[in-house]
Design an enzyme around this catalytic site. Structure first.
Site, PDB file in Angstrom:
ATOM      1  N   GLU A 173       0.831  -1.213   0.000  1.00  0.00           N
ATOM      2  CA  GLU A 173       0.000   0.000   0.000  1.00  0.00           C
ATOM      3  C   GLU A 173       0.865   1.262   0.000  1.00  0.00           C
ATOM      4  O   GLU A 173       0.483   2.279  -0.583  1.00  0.00           O
ATOM      5  CB  GLU A 173      -0.970   0.008   1.185  1.00  0.00           C
ATOM      6  CG  GLU A 173      -1.986  -1.154   1.207  1.00  0.00           C
ATOM      7  CD  GLU A 173      -2.800  -1.321  -0.079  1.00  0.00           C
ATOM      8  OE1 GLU A 173      -3.075  -0.314  -0.747  1.00  0.00           O
ATOM      9  OE2 GLU A 173      -3.156  -2.478  -0.395  1.00  0.00           O
TER      10      GLU A 173
ATOM     11  N   GLU B 247      -0.334  -0.398  -9.915  1.00  0.00           N
ATOM     12  CA  GLU B 247       0.086  -1.679  -9.357  1.00  0.00           C
ATOM     13  C   GLU B 247       1.592  -1.882  -9.532  1.00  0.00           C
ATOM     14  O   GLU B 247       2.225  -2.564  -8.721  1.00  0.00           O
ATOM     15  CB  GLU B 247      -0.724  -2.799 -10.018  1.00  0.00           C
ATOM     16  CG  GLU B 247      -0.815  -4.085  -9.221  1.00  0.00           C
ATOM     17  CD  GLU B 247      -1.524  -3.965  -7.869  1.00  0.00           C
ATOM     18  OE1 GLU B 247      -2.184  -2.945  -7.594  1.00  0.00           O
ATOM     19  OE2 GLU B 247      -1.396  -4.921  -7.077  1.00  0.00           O
TER      20      GLU B 247
END
Ligand code: ZN
Length: 501
Positions: A266, A295
């Site tokens: 994260e 990502e």
């Protein structure tokens, strides 16, 4: 006199602010809200989302956009204003091409389907979900027809998540990858006994887990003055502005991996958002280029850095200090192998770095076959299981651990999965290029310093926000289109050594 462009910016900023408020409500819902608040919160979110959508598709916005485009015909392509016009046009077209009644039907269907799916998964009852999946496939085909495509139905759907990416490109990249990856996975699994990850399981005090994760991401460059970490059942990153980017994690007191690698993951998403150029704050360019590019940043810090030997040369002694009873007697090499253990999993979200992309390829093939009528919804579970056996050598014992495992289809998202793999591939290519440009990045990482790597990402990826389409951003950053070679080289070198191939 204000120009049309300025008026358009002001209007888009209002819409952007509504989305910021929606994000705050969503963050609160998943971190702090008592469960009883669910119903009212759903109404609040629906009201705000409705207003934001109406404002975007309104004639006023359409007219302003057209006028601003006329006015800005000679703007410098690389400038922020030209980029804003390009992305505003994209957003407006995406939002207006699909008729409102179809959008409403899609929302209503997926809201119900989500609940049906959750029950179906809990009861291992695919037939109860099948009619809903059928509807969702049909609605997606209708949406694709309105959005338009030249080659494959999937192109229109994929484009919603990975702007500009084509099915044929993804297919070619996956074919390259599959040819090498499947045999490599076989070789590794034949030597599975070389790696044991028992050391990651035990009693790990949650406060210490948290302290360690925060120490690491602070060193990475996640700015706690402009962010914070909370707990959530399904960890995520959310941003309300570049100066307020929040992450969430979840702790397992008996297993080190979820919170540790989840936090690193994260933080990668969050540092991307925190690194967007200041000038883009408050408008539609203050965002990532795509889900795939996003990502790539999370996987970079989680896997390429966070599961590397160099990183742990520096950080393992610190982790041992925090958990002397659990890890004091473990050597660095055993720990490094443990966090990189490969085992074929039935469940995508539990998959290791090596096998993860095989799960995505399966979904990519199935989604295309469903859309193009080559596979029926009733026949899909058997095909799922056959492909699992072909790619990973294991067969799901039931649909709950097979075709029913992911939330995405019940939410209506077809075309989303490839972005995970594109992110993996891009993470390796970006790292390779960063090291070619800044030679001592690996030495810095071994010393617990990350400024070289973060600085390169800031300069080549983060600061641009959403100014460029992903393919353009990738070419600018790496000098070539996205390919599978760099990622394959990375996997082969790393796992070849760990498993002594
Ligand atoms: Zn992610």
């Amino acid at each position: 006199m204000t120009t049309k462009l300025e008026q358009l910016k002001a209007r888009l900023a209002e819409i952007h602010n509504l989305h910021g408020a929606i994000a705050v409500l969503g963050w609160d819902q998943q971190t702090n809200m008592p469960p009883a608040g669910t119903r009212a919160r759903a109404e609040q979110l629906a009201t705000l989302s409705g207003i934001a959508h109406e404002m975007l598709i309104s004639k006023e916005t359409g007219d302003l956009l057209a006028a601003a485009e006329d006015e800005g015909a000679d703007l410098d392509y690389d400038g922020e204003d030209a980029a804003l016009l390009r992305m505003a046009r994209r957003d407006y077209d995406l939002a207006t091409k699909v008729p409102t009644d179809l959008v409403t039907e899609f929302r209503r269907t997926t809201a119900q389907a989500h609940e049906v799916w959750a029950n179906a998964r809990a009861q291992n009852d695919y037939p109860s979900f099948a009619p809903w999946l059928e509807k969702i496939v049909k609605l997606n085909i209708q949406i694709a027809e309105h959005l338009g495509y030249e080659d494959r139905i999937y192109d229109a759907l994929l484009d919603q998540y990975e702007p500009g990416m084509k099915t044929a490109q993804v297919g070619a990249i996956f074919d390259d990858l599959k040819g090498e990856l499947v045999p490599l996975v076989r070789e590794v699994l034949a030597r599975a006994e070389r790696v044991d990850d028992a050391v990651l399981h035990g009693d790990f005090d949650v406060a210490r887990q948290r302290a360690f994760g925060e120490e690491v991401i602070r060193a990475f460059g996640y700015d706690f003055e402009r962010g914070r970490q909370d707990q959530a059942v399904h960890p995520f990153t959310t941003s309300f502005s570049r100066d307020d980017v929040r992450i969430t994690t979840r702790f397992d007191p008996h297993w080190l991996s979820p919170a540790l690698f989840g936090t690193l993951h994260e933080s990668g998403h969050a540092m991307y958002e925190q690194g967007v150029a200041e000038g883009l704050e408050g408008n539609i360019l203050q965002d990532g280029a795509s889900l795939g590019v996003h990502e790539s940043q999370s996987r970079l810090w989680e896997n390429i850095v966070g599961r590397s030997r160099g990183f742990w040369k520096h950080y393992f002694p610190r982790l041992q200090e925090l958990f002397p009873d659990q890890l004091g007697g473990v050597d660095l090499e055993s720990f490094y192998r443990a966090i990189n253990k490969v085992s074929p999993s039935l469940i995508r979200v539990e998959a290791d770095e090596l096998t993860y992309n095989l799960h995505i390829m399966l979904r990519f093939e199935l989604e295309n076959a469903l859309l193009e009528g080559d596979l029926s919804v009733d026949g899909a579970p058997a095909t799922w299981n056959d492909k699992m056996e072909e790619l990973l050598g294991i067969r799901p014992p039931d649909d709950a651990q097979g075709i029913l495992q992911d939330v995405h289809w019940s939410g209506g998202s077809i075309g989303y999965f490839p972005t995970y793999s594109l992110g993996n591939l891009l993470s390796a290519r970006l790292y390779e290029k960063a090291v070619a440009d800044v030679r001592d990045i690996p030495a810095q990482i071994e010393a617990g310093e990350f400024g070289g790597l973060l600085g390169w990402m800031r300069e080549n990826v983060h600061r641009h926000g959403r100014k460029y389409m992903p393919a353009e951003l990738i070419e600018r950053a790496t000098g070539e289109p996205l390919q599978a070679r760099s990622y394959m080289n990375y996997l082969r070198a790393k796992y070849g050594e760990i498993y002594e191939l």
